[in-house]
Scaffold this active site. Structure first.
Site, PDB file in Angstrom:
ATOM      1  N   SER A  22       7.760   1.690   1.026  1.00 36.00           N
ATOM      2  CA  SER A  22       7.578   2.455   2.261  1.00 36.00           C
ATOM      3  C   SER A  22       6.682   1.726   3.262  1.00 36.00           C
ATOM      4  O   SER A  22       5.634   1.189   2.907  1.00 36.00           O
ATOM      5  CB  SER A  22       6.955   3.803   1.923  1.00 36.00           C
ATOM      6  N   LYS A  46      10.017   4.555   5.771  1.00 32.68           N
ATOM      7  CA  LYS A  46       8.670   4.615   6.345  1.00 32.68           C
ATOM      8  C   LYS A  46       8.094   6.021   6.176  1.00 32.68           C
ATOM      9  O   LYS A  46       8.814   7.010   6.332  1.00 32.68           O
ATOM     10  CB  LYS A  46       8.746   4.266   7.841  1.00 32.68           C
ATOM     11  N   GLY A  47       6.818   6.109   5.844  1.00 33.14           N
ATOM     12  CA  GLY A  47       6.176   7.390   5.599  1.00 33.14           C
ATOM     13  C   GLY A  47       6.348   8.368   6.746  1.00 33.14           C
ATOM     14  O   GLY A  47       6.077   8.030   7.901  1.00 33.14           O
ATOM     15  N   GLY A  73      -1.481   3.651  10.533  1.00 33.26           N
ATOM     16  CA  GLY A  73      -1.815   5.044  10.841  1.00 33.26           C
ATOM     17  C   GLY A  73      -0.617   5.965  10.860  1.00 33.26           C
ATOM     18  O   GLY A  73      -0.565   6.913  11.639  1.00 33.26           O
ATOM     19  N   LEU A  74       0.359   5.669   9.992  1.00 30.81           N
ATOM     20  CA  LEU A  74       1.508   6.561   9.809  1.00 30.81           C
ATOM     21  C   LEU A  74       2.265   6.873  11.096  1.00 30.81           C
ATOM     22  O   LEU A  74       2.672   8.008  11.324  1.00 30.81           O
ATOM     23  CB  LEU A  74       1.077   7.869   9.128  1.00 30.81           C
ATOM     24  N   ASN A 100       9.622   9.071   1.905  1.00 32.59           N
ATOM     25  CA  ASN A 100       8.176   9.089   1.678  1.00 32.59           C
ATOM     26  C   ASN A 100       7.540  10.088   2.640  1.00 32.59           C
ATOM     27  O   ASN A 100       7.773  10.036   3.839  1.00 32.59           O
ATOM     28  CB  ASN A 100       7.651   7.665   1.904  1.00 32.59           C
ATOM     29  N   CYS A 130      -3.256   9.966   1.965  1.00 34.69           N
ATOM     30  CA  CYS A 130      -3.505  10.277   3.371  1.00 34.69           C
ATOM     31  C   CYS A 130      -4.825  11.018   3.504  1.00 34.69           C
ATOM     32  O   CYS A 130      -5.220  11.768   2.613  1.00 34.69           O
ATOM     33  CB  CYS A 130      -2.398  11.174   3.924  1.00 34.69           C
ATOM     34  N   GLY A 243       2.695  -3.337  -5.900  1.00 33.07           N
ATOM     35  CA  GLY A 243       1.434  -4.012  -5.587  1.00 33.07           C
ATOM     36  C   GLY A 243       1.556  -5.525  -5.679  1.00 33.07           C
ATOM     37  O   GLY A 243       1.461  -6.091  -6.764  1.00 33.07           O
TER      38      GLY A 243
HETATM   39  C1  LIG Z   1       2.456  -2.341   7.136  1.00 33.44           C
HETATM   40  C2  LIG Z   1       2.448  -1.415   5.955  1.00 33.44           C
HETATM   41  C3  LIG Z   1       2.800  -0.074   6.125  1.00 33.44           C
HETATM   42  C4  LIG Z   1       2.799   0.808   5.048  1.00 33.44           C
HETATM   43  N1  LIG Z   1       3.170   2.122   5.248  1.00 33.44           N
HETATM   44  C5  LIG Z   1       3.216   2.979   4.189  1.00 33.44           C
HETATM   45  C6  LIG Z   1       3.653   4.333   4.346  1.00 33.44           C
HETATM   46  O1  LIG Z   1       4.039   4.752   5.444  1.00 33.44           O
HETATM   47  N2  LIG Z   1       3.644   5.160   3.263  1.00 33.44           N
HETATM   48  C7  LIG Z   1       3.245   4.704   2.031  1.00 33.44           C
HETATM   49  O2  LIG Z   1       3.277   5.471   1.068  1.00 33.44           O
HETATM   50  N3  LIG Z   1       2.850   3.428   1.843  1.00 33.44           N
HETATM   51  C8  LIG Z   1       2.825   2.557   2.885  1.00 33.44           C
HETATM   52  N4  LIG Z   1       2.429   1.248   2.692  1.00 33.44           N
HETATM   53  C9  LIG Z   1       2.033   0.806   1.338  1.00 33.44           C
HETATM   54  C10 LIG Z   1       3.167   0.073   0.643  1.00 33.44           C
HETATM   55  O3  LIG Z   1       4.308   0.897   0.504  1.00 33.44           O
HETATM   56  C11 LIG Z   1       2.711  -0.435  -0.743  1.00 33.44           C
HETATM   57  O4  LIG Z   1       2.374   0.669  -1.546  1.00 33.44           O
HETATM   58  C12 LIG Z   1       1.513  -1.347  -0.662  1.00 33.44           C
HETATM   59  O5  LIG Z   1       1.626  -2.200   0.448  1.00 33.44           O
HETATM   60  C13 LIG Z   1       1.320  -2.204  -1.924  1.00 33.44           C
HETATM   61  O6  LIG Z   1       2.454  -2.989  -2.194  1.00 33.44           O
HETATM   62  P1  LIG Z   1       2.626  -4.521  -1.689  1.00 33.44           P
HETATM   63  O7  LIG Z   1       1.420  -5.264  -2.146  1.00 33.44           O
HETATM   64  O8  LIG Z   1       3.900  -4.998  -2.311  1.00 33.44           O
HETATM   65  O9  LIG Z   1       2.723  -4.463  -0.219  1.00 33.44           O
HETATM   66  C14 LIG Z   1       2.423   0.344   3.758  1.00 33.44           C
HETATM   67  C15 LIG Z   1       2.082  -0.998   3.597  1.00 33.44           C
HETATM   68  C16 LIG Z   1       2.091  -1.881   4.664  1.00 33.44           C
HETATM   69  C17 LIG Z   1       1.720  -3.315   4.434  1.00 33.44           C
END
Ligand SMILES: Cc1cc2nc3c(=O)[nH]c(=O)nc-3n(C[C@H](O)[C@H](O)[C@H](O)COP(=O)(O)O)c2cc1C
Ligand SMILES: Cc1cc2nc3c(=O)[nH]c(=O)nc-3n(C[C@H](O)[C@H](O)[C@H](O)COP(=O)(O)OP(=O)(O)OC[C@H]3O[C@@H](n4cnc5c(N)ncnc54)[C@H](O)[C@@H]3O)c2cc1C
Lengths: 301, 248
Positions: A22, A46-47, A73-74, A100, A130, A243
Site C-alpha cells: 500500500s 493506496k491507504g 500523510g495519507l 487498505n 494511523c 519490510g
Molecule cells: C511512500 C509510501 C507510502 C505509504 N503509504 C502507505 C499507506 O497508505 N498505507 C499503509 O498501510 N502503508 C503505507 N506505506 C507502508 C508500506 O506499505 C510498507 O508497509 C512499508 O513501506 C514497509 O515496506 P517496504 O520496506 O517494502 O517499503 C507507505 C510506504 C511508503 C514508502
C-alpha cells in the site's frame, strides 16, 4: 506460470505470493503502463480514509542509507471516490485486490469499513498505524488494548476477510498480533514503517513538517523479518511479511520465517517491475531445490 | 538501458551527459536516471536538455551522491532510463520569454529550439546562475536574444509586460517572483512553470511529489512538472492538517 507459487490466504487464492504494498503503487494503473500487473499475486491499494485527504505539506520523502523516510500523510481521494473511479478498472485485471483502510478515530474506521462493504475486492487491510486524534495523535497500533478495540469494532461490521496491518512501533508487536487473532482478524500483515527522523543541519530544523516520519526500505528488513518470525510463531492465522523486500532471496527469507504472502513496497521505486524479478527468482529457486509448493518451506525456520 | 555517448564537465559543477536512447520526449519532460544498482535507493529525475529522437542530452548539476555518480559516467557506460515522463510546455506562438535559474536552465534549451522551429515564435532567453554562466553559445543559437545574470536576480531583467507567454524553471522563489510580476501586469495566465520536488516512483503512484494548487493536489511527476503558474502560485499557503499521519 506453474502452480508452485500458488498460495491461499484467508480464503483468497493468490497465483503467487507477491503483492505490491500500500502507498507504493497507487491504485495500480500507473504500474500497469510499465508492466502487466496481472502477473502479480495481488495489489494493495493506496491507504484510504472515509473522507478525502490532501496529505502533508512540506517535504514528503527523504532518502537515508538504504532506506526512505516518508511523510505523505495519507493523501487519498476517500472511500467513495475510490470505489467510483478506481475499483471498477482494477477489477477488470486478473489480480487480487487488497483495499487498505486507515482512520483517525474508531468511528472513522467503522464507517470506512461499512462504506466498503458493498464493494467488490478480495481482502480488507486495516492500517492501524494511523494517529488517533483522541489520544493526542498516538498511533492506534502502539498499545495492544487500543488496537484491540479498533479491530473488534471494525470486525463487527466488516463483511470482507480482514487483515490487520501491524505497526512496528507497537510496544509489543506480538501481543497486538495475538489480540487481532482473538478479535477475529483473518490474518495480519507486518510491518508498516518505523518512526524515524532527519534533521536539516543548515536550517537547524527537522526535515519534515511533522518532525517524525516513517522509515521503510532495505534498512528495516532484518528487524521486520524478526517481527514476522515472532508473530508467525505466535499465531494460527496467516501472515503477510513486509519490510525492505527487494530481491527474491529477501522474499524467501520472509516465507521461511512464516509469511504466506509477501509485500514489496519501497523496492518498487528502484524499478516498477522489480516484483516480477522477485516472482521469477522465487520460482527458479524453488524449482532448483526440488520444492513442489512454496507452502512447503513456509515457517520452516 | 541507454548507452553514454559523451559526458562533458562544465563550469559551476554542471555536466552535459549525452546518451543513445530512442525517445519522443517533448520540452519540459524528464527521465528518471539510474546508473547504479541498489544504492542510492531512488532514481534521479532529470529534465531533457535536448533530444533528436535517437539521442538525449541532460544538463545536470552535481549536488549529491546521485548526480556525482552520473557525472562520472564515461563513453560506453550504461544507465537505465524511465521516461519520457510528465507534462510538457504547450506549443506556444508569439513573443516568448524563457526564464531559467540554476539547474532550471536545463529544459529551456529544448523548449527554445522547439518554439523556434514552428517559425511563429520569437524567443528571448533569460538565465540566472549563482557562480558562472554556461553554454551561452548554445542558448544564443536557439533564441532571438540571451540575457544572463550571475549572482543576482534574473527576474529583475524580465519585463513581463512585453511577452505573450513566460516559461520558467528554477528555484521556487524565482518562479513566484515572476508570478507576482505577471499578476501586477494583469497577465497571470501568461506564466508556465516547471516545478521540482523530491520524487520516489516518478510515474504518479506514490504521492511523494504532490504539489498543492488552486485545483487541489497535483502530482509533479505526472500532472507536472510543467503547470500553469497561476494554478500553483495562487495557492501556496494552505494550512497543514492537524494530526497528520507520520509515514504512509
Ligand atoms: C511512500 C509510501 C507510502 C505509504 N503509504 C502507505 C499507506 O497508505 N498505507 C499503509 O498501510 N502503508 C503505507 N506505506 C507502508 C508500506 O506499505 C510498507 O508497509 C512499508 O513501506 C514497509 O515496506 P517496504 O520496506 O517494502 O517499503 C507507505 C510506504 C511508503 C514508502
Ligand atoms: C522534474 C525534475 C527535473 C529535474 N531536472 C534537473 C536537470 O535537468 N538538471 C539538474 O541538475 N537537476 C534537475 N533536477 C534536480 C535533480 O533531480 C536533483 O538535483 C537530484 O535528484 C539530486 O540528487 P543527488 O543524489 O545528487 O543529491 P542528494 O544527495 O539526493 O541531495 C543533495 C542536495 O540536492 C537537493 N535535492 C535532492 N533531490 C532534489 C530534487 N528532486 N529537487 C531539488 N533538489 C533536490 C537536496 O536538497 C540536497 O541539498 C530535477 C528535478 C525534478 C523533480
Amino acid at each position: 506460470m506453474s502452480d508452485i507459487l500458488k498460495t491461499e490466504f484467508a480464503g483468497a487464492i493468490f497465483k503467487n505470493p507477491v503483492v505490491l504494498a500500500s502507498g507504493t503503487c497507487g491504485f495500480g494503473a500507473e504500474f500497469n503502463e510499465s508492466f502487466d500487473i496481472s502477473l502479480l499475486g495481488g495489489i494493495c491499494a493506496k491507504g484510504l480514509t472515509l473522507l478525502p485527504r490532501e496529505g502533508n505539506r512540506g517535504i514528503r520523502a527523504w532518502e537515508t542509507a538504504s532506506g526512505l523516510l516518508n511523510s505523505v500523510g495519507l493523501e487519498n481521494p476517500g472511500v467513495e471516490a475510490f470505489v467510483r473511479n478506481e475499483l471498477a478498472w482494477l477489477r477488470t485485471v486478473d489480480v487480487n485486490v487488497i483495499v487498505n483502510l486507515g482512520g483517525h478515530s474508531v468511528d472513522d474506521y467503522v464507517r470506512g469499513a461499512e462504506a466498503l462493504n458493498s464493494a467488490d475486492f478480495d481482502l480488507l487491510e486495516l492500517n492501524i498505524s494511523c494517529p488517533n486524534v483522541k489520544e493526542g495523535g498516538m498511533n492506534f497500533g502502539v498499545k495492544t488494548e487500543v488496537a484491540r478495540k479498533v479491530v473488534r469494532e471494525v470486525r463487527s461490521v466488516c463483511r470482507h476477510p480482514m487483515v490487520v496491518k501491524l505497526s512496528p512501533n507497537a510496544e509489543d508487536v506480538v501481543s497486538v498480533a495475538v489480540a487481532c487473532e482473538d478479535e477475529g482478524a483473518d490474518g495480519v500483515s507486518l510491518v508498516n514503517t518505523f518512526l524515524g527522523m532527519a534533521i536539516d543541519i543548515d536550517a537547524r530544523k527537522p526535515v519534515f513538517n511533522n518532525v517524525y516520519a516513517g522509515l521503510s526500505g532495505p534498512a528495516i528488513k532484518p528487524v521486520a523479518l524478526r517481527m514476522v518470525h515472532q508473530a508467525a510463531k505466535a499465531l494460527s492465522i496467516p501472515v503477510m511479511g513486509i519490510g525492505g523486500i527487494t530481491t527474491w532471496k529477501d522474499a524467501l527469507e520472509f516465507i521461511m520465517a512464516g509469511a504466506s504472502v509477501i509485500q514489496v513496497g519501497t523496492a518498487n521505486f528502484i524499478r516498477p517491475s522489480i516484483a516480477l524479478d522477485i516472482i521469477k527468482g522465487m520460482e527458479t529457486w524453488l524449482g532448483n531445490n526440488g520444492v513442489r509448493r512454496v507452502a512447503d518451506i513456509r515457517g520452516i525456520v | 538501458m541507454a548507452k553514454v555517448i559523451s559526458n562533458k564537465e562544465l563550469e559551476g559543477a554542471f555536466f552535459l551527459l549525452k546518451v543513445e536512447f530512442e525517445n519522443d520526449a517533448r520540452p519540459g519532460q524528464f527521465f528518471m536516471l539510474r546508473a547504479w544498482d541498489k544504492y542510492p535507493l531512488l532514481s534521479r529525475p532529470i529534465s531533457v536538455f535536448d533530444s533528436d529522437g535517437a539521442t538525449l542530452a541532460f544538463l545536470c548539476r552535481k549536488v549529491g551522491v546521485g548526480t556525482e555518480i552520473l557525472a562520472r559516467l564515461r563513453e560506453g557506460d550504461e544507465l537505465s532510463l524511465i521516461g519520457p515522463l510528465g507534462s510538457s510546455f504547450p506549443d506556444f506562438e508569439g513573443k516568448l520569454a524563457l526564464v531559467g535559474g540554476g539547474a532550471g536552465v536545463a529544459p529551456m534549451y529544448f523548449a527554445a529550439k522547439h518554439c523556434k522551429r514552428s517559425g511563429k515564435a520569437s524567443v528571448d532567453i533569460f538565465l540566472g546562475f549563482s557562480e558562472q554562466a554556461i553554454l551561452e553559445d548554445s542558448f544564443v543559437a536557439v533564441s532571438d536574444s540571451l540575457v544572463v545574470d550571475v549572482g543576482g536576480f534574473i527576474t529583475d531583467k524580465v519585463d513581463v509586460s512585453v511577452y505573450d507567454r513566460i516559461l520558467a524553471c528554477g528555484p521556487e522563489i524565482m518562479m513566484k517572483t515572476l508570478y507576482e510580476k505577471c499578476l501586477a501586469a494583469d497577465k497571470s495566465d501568461a506564466l508556465w512553470v516547471s516545478m521540482e520536488s523530491r520524487m520516489a516512483c516518478g510515474i504518479g503512484a506514490c504521492l511523494v511529489c504532490s504539489c498543492p494548487t488552486a485545483e487541489g493536489n497535483k502530482k509533479i511527476c505526472k500532472d507536472g512538472p510543467v503547470l500553469p503558474g497561476e494554478l500553483v502560485f495562487s495557492r501556496r499557503d494552505m494550512e497543514a492538517n492537524a494530526f497528520d499521519a507520520r509515514g504512509c
